[in-house]
Scaffold this motif. Structure first.
Motif, PDB file in Angstrom:
ATOM      1  N   UNK A   1       0.850  -1.189   0.000  1.00 16.82           N
ATOM      2  CA  UNK A   1       0.000   0.000   0.000  1.00 16.82           C
ATOM      3  C   UNK A   1       0.887   1.241   0.000  1.00 16.82           C
ATOM      4  N   UNK A   2       0.275   2.385  -0.270  1.00 11.68           N
ATOM      5  CA  UNK A   2       1.047   3.624  -0.351  1.00 11.68           C
ATOM      6  C   UNK A   2       1.466   4.082   1.043  1.00 11.68           C
ATOM      7  N   UNK A   3       2.562   4.797   1.096  1.00 12.26           N
ATOM      8  CA  UNK A   3       3.110   5.298   2.364  1.00 12.26           C
ATOM      9  C   UNK A   3       2.054   6.074   3.173  1.00 12.26           C
ATOM     10  N   UNK A   4       1.341   6.941   2.485  1.00 10.19           N
ATOM     11  CA  UNK A   4       0.362   7.773   3.186  1.00 10.19           C
ATOM     12  C   UNK A   4      -0.774   6.913   3.766  1.00 10.19           C
ATOM     13  N   UNK A   5      -1.113   5.851   3.065  1.00 12.79           N
ATOM     14  CA  UNK A   5      -2.171   4.957   3.572  1.00 12.79           C
ATOM     15  C   UNK A   5      -1.677   4.184   4.798  1.00 12.79           C
ATOM     16  N   UNK A   6      -0.433   3.751   4.739  1.00  9.83           N
ATOM     17  CA  UNK A   6       0.131   3.021   5.879  1.00  9.83           C
ATOM     18  C   UNK A   6       0.195   3.930   7.107  1.00  9.83           C
ATOM     19  N   UNK A   7       0.580   5.167   6.910  1.00  9.29           N
ATOM     20  CA  UNK A   7       0.629   6.150   8.004  1.00  9.29           C
ATOM     21  C   UNK A   7      -0.751   6.322   8.621  1.00  9.29           C
ATOM     22  N   UNK A   8      -1.727   6.522   7.760  1.00  5.99           N
ATOM     23  CA  UNK A   8      -3.093   6.753   8.258  1.00  5.99           C
ATOM     24  C   UNK A   8      -3.628   5.524   8.977  1.00  5.99           C
ATOM     25  N   UNK A   9      -3.346   4.359   8.423  1.00  5.79           N
ATOM     26  CA  UNK A   9      -3.823   3.127   9.060  1.00  5.79           C
ATOM     27  C   UNK A   9      -3.206   2.981  10.450  1.00  5.79           C
TER      28      UNK A   9
END
Ligand SMILES: Cc1ncc(C[n+]2csc(CCOP(=O)(O)OP(=O)(O)O)c2C)c(N)n1
Ligand SMILES: [Mg+2]
Length: 569
Positions: free
Chosen positions: A183-191
């Motif tokens: 998954x994208x970095x920003x998605x991993x951060x948000x998750x």
């Protein structure tokens, strides 16, 4: 480049893809390729009906995680694949269906066994191709393997029968495996942020966890968060049932503990999960889906994201890679954490309460052996690590609350295709993929008649020692339950009149046993596991109204309205 015929190119492609078994029924359309299978080291497993061939390829694919093949005569043979290939589609199972067709010069003329086979498979394949020139055999066969793996689903290679013949230069090589990423970095951060802020996160482990071999990553993440793990409907093997954080499956005839647990969630991580609409319907009169929870949905298929429910964070990613990366982010954010003992104790209590309640249900008085009493005994007798396939029916559905698994690829079911007659064929393939494990096919007597009974001949002929358990209640019980609840017990088409299944099994060369008492189950199962032959256990169980589970489709049935006098009861 090597000189070869299209038949050789096809079979060489199967060899390159490490295919060891092809399931089907012989037909003149592909005789030329069939003849090459033994010298190529590929076993042709001949079944009784093409449906079972496609189910077996699906079973073998689910157990091995590798693409598998079925083949049939054009027209009626290929048509017999359709329902089973659709089952594989909804199981996200990489099956390559090879469908020879009418010769290229006759297409459209209404010749012998002519069928336009492309539309038949359109809705149940990820990719389909009609070979347009014999020289492209290896290339297009390879494409079918590639897409089946990359998109986790069936593909169709349709071959005009004259295109098996000829000469050509061609190159054979194995397809690559593509990874889907975390998954994208920003998605991993948000998750990671959403999970860190959550006070009661729950992981909903779907089939994607099994398919991507992500049980370890899921376990590590769950333990870090002390997040209970719930299996999606009929994916009881997506997380080990004996883990302290495992609460069992949601959905029809699933675990009340799992449903009560997910109902409390303020965040749900739906991992490797399409959130299928049937799998989250209310059960046991319980609206358990946490409408207010923040949802993270992870699936490799971006088309499934947010399809059935509004999700706050959709992520197109591999379940295992995602879970691993999110755990690393969480560790960076919140350091090391220990298990929350209080939550573990709550989960334990919830599971014990459910087990007690379930126990009580099986103790209810019954005319013959109570199906739940039987399932309790059966699930205890099945050796740990066995593979269990289940069918569609009232008794089979009850299995969902009795069978837990130690690891993935052990519980192979009809999932949302819901077709009666799937379990035996899938078990045939599963056994070839896991010859050292006991493989059990659990079927109602009706479903066994659709595809089971006749395939015992296959198991005997091909020496595939699987153990069929027939829930013999002399009825299409699941449908009878609808007639009981909605049609004042007017039974149309739901009574069965069965022969002696154990005797027939013996006549076919298998072993056959009849069981009528819960106390005998263990001994019969032990004998079956050790006898090394295909076995049919005819379990005579009660089918009275009081012992049947809830109707499958309470959500979609209505009380009847009759305007015409002749139809009023
Ligand atoms: C191929 C197919 N045909 C019909 C149905 C509808 N159907 C759903 S459950 C069921 C009854 C199953 O009966 P049986 O296998 O005897 O199991 P039981 O419910 O008695 O335990 C039927 C006919 C179906 N799901 N699939
Ligand atoms: Mg039945």
């Amino acid at each position: 480049m090597t000189r070869m015929t299209p038949s050789e190119a096809l079979v060489e492609t199967l060899v390159a893809e490490e295919v060891n078994v092809v399931f089907g029924i012989v037909g003149s359309a592909y005789m030329d390729a069939l003849d090459l299978l033994p010298p190529a080291g590929i076993r042709f497993v001949s079944v009784a009906h093409e449906q079972a061939a496609a189910h077996a390829a699906d079973g073998l694919a689910r157990v091995t995680g590798k693409p598998q093949v079925c083949i049939a005569q054009n027209g009626p043979g290929a048509a017999n694949f359709v329902s089973a290939i659709t089952a594989a589609y909804w199981a996200h199972s990489p099956v390559v269906a090879i469908t020879p067709e009418t010769g290229s010069m006759g297409i459209g003329t209404g010749g012998f066994q002519e069928l336009d086979q492309m539309p038949w498979f359109q809705a149940c394949t990820k990719y389909q191709v009609r070979l347009n020139r014999p020289e492209r055999m290896a290339e297009l066969a390879r494409k079918c393997f590639y897409v089946a793996k990359a998109e986790c689903g069936p593909t169709q290679l349709n071959i005009p029968r004259d295109y098996f013949y000829g000469d050509m230069e061609c190159e054979i090589y194995k397809t690559s495996d593509v990874s889907h990423g975390a998954g994208a970095e920003v998605e991993l951060e948000r998750a990671a942020d959403m999970l860190a802020r959550s006070s009661y996160p729950v992981i909903l482990a779907g089939g994607g966890v099994s398919i991507s071999n992500a049980v370890e990553e899921t376990r590590a993440l769950a333990e870090y968060l002390t997040a209970p793990v719930v299996n999606t409907y009929l994916h009881n093997d997506s997380f080990p049932g004996d883990h302290a954080l495992s609460v069992g499956p949601i959905g029809y005839c699933g675990s009340k503990a799992a449903m009560r647990t997910i109902a409390r969630a303020d965040a749900v991580l739906a991992l490797g999960c399409r959130l299928g609409p049937f799998g989250t319907l209310p059960q046991y009169e319980m609206e358990y889906w946490p409408e207010k929870a923040r949802i993270i949905q992870v699936d490799i298929d971006h088309r499934q994201l947010g399809l059935t429910r509004r999700v706050e964070l959709p992520v197109a990613a591999d379940a295992g890679a995602f879970a691993r990366q999110v755990l690393m982010k969480l560790q960076e954010k919140t350091g090391s954490r220990s298990l929350d003992e209080q939550r573990l104790a709550e989960i334990k209590k919830e599971k014990e309460a459910w087990r007690e309640e379930l126990r009580g249900w099986s103790l209810a008085p019954s005319r013959l052996l109570h199906p739940r009493r039987f399932l309790e005994a059966l699930s205890a007798a099945v050796p740990k690590g066995s593979i269990v396939t289940t069918d569609v029916g009232n008794t089979c559905s009850m299995c969902n609350s009795y069978f837990g698994f130690s690891g993935p690829r052990q519980f192979l079911t009809a999932l949302s295709w819901g077709n009666c007659g799937i379990a035996y064929g899938v078990a045939l393939g599963a056994k070839l993929g896991a010859p050292d494990k006991p493989v059990f096919a659990l079927q109602g007597d009706g479903a066994y008649g659709i595809s089971g009974l006749s395939e015992v001949m296959t198991a005997v002929r091909e020496n595939i020692p699987i153990i069929a358990v027939v829930f013999n209640n002399n009825q299409w019980g699941a449908e009878k339950k609808n007639q009981i609840d909605y049609y004042d017990s007017r039974f149309v088409g739901t009574n069965l009149q069965n022969p002696d299944f154990a005797q027939i099994a013996r006549d076919m060369g298998a072993e056959g046993f009849r069981v009528e008492l819960a106390g005998d189950v263990k001994e019969v199962v032990d004998t079956a596991v050790n006898c090394g032959k295909p076995v049919v256990i005819d379990a005579i169980i009660d089918g009275s109204p009081e012992v049947l589970a809830e109707p499958f489709r309470r959500d979609a049935l209505k009380m009847p309205v009759r305007h015409l006098a002749k139809y009023r009861p």
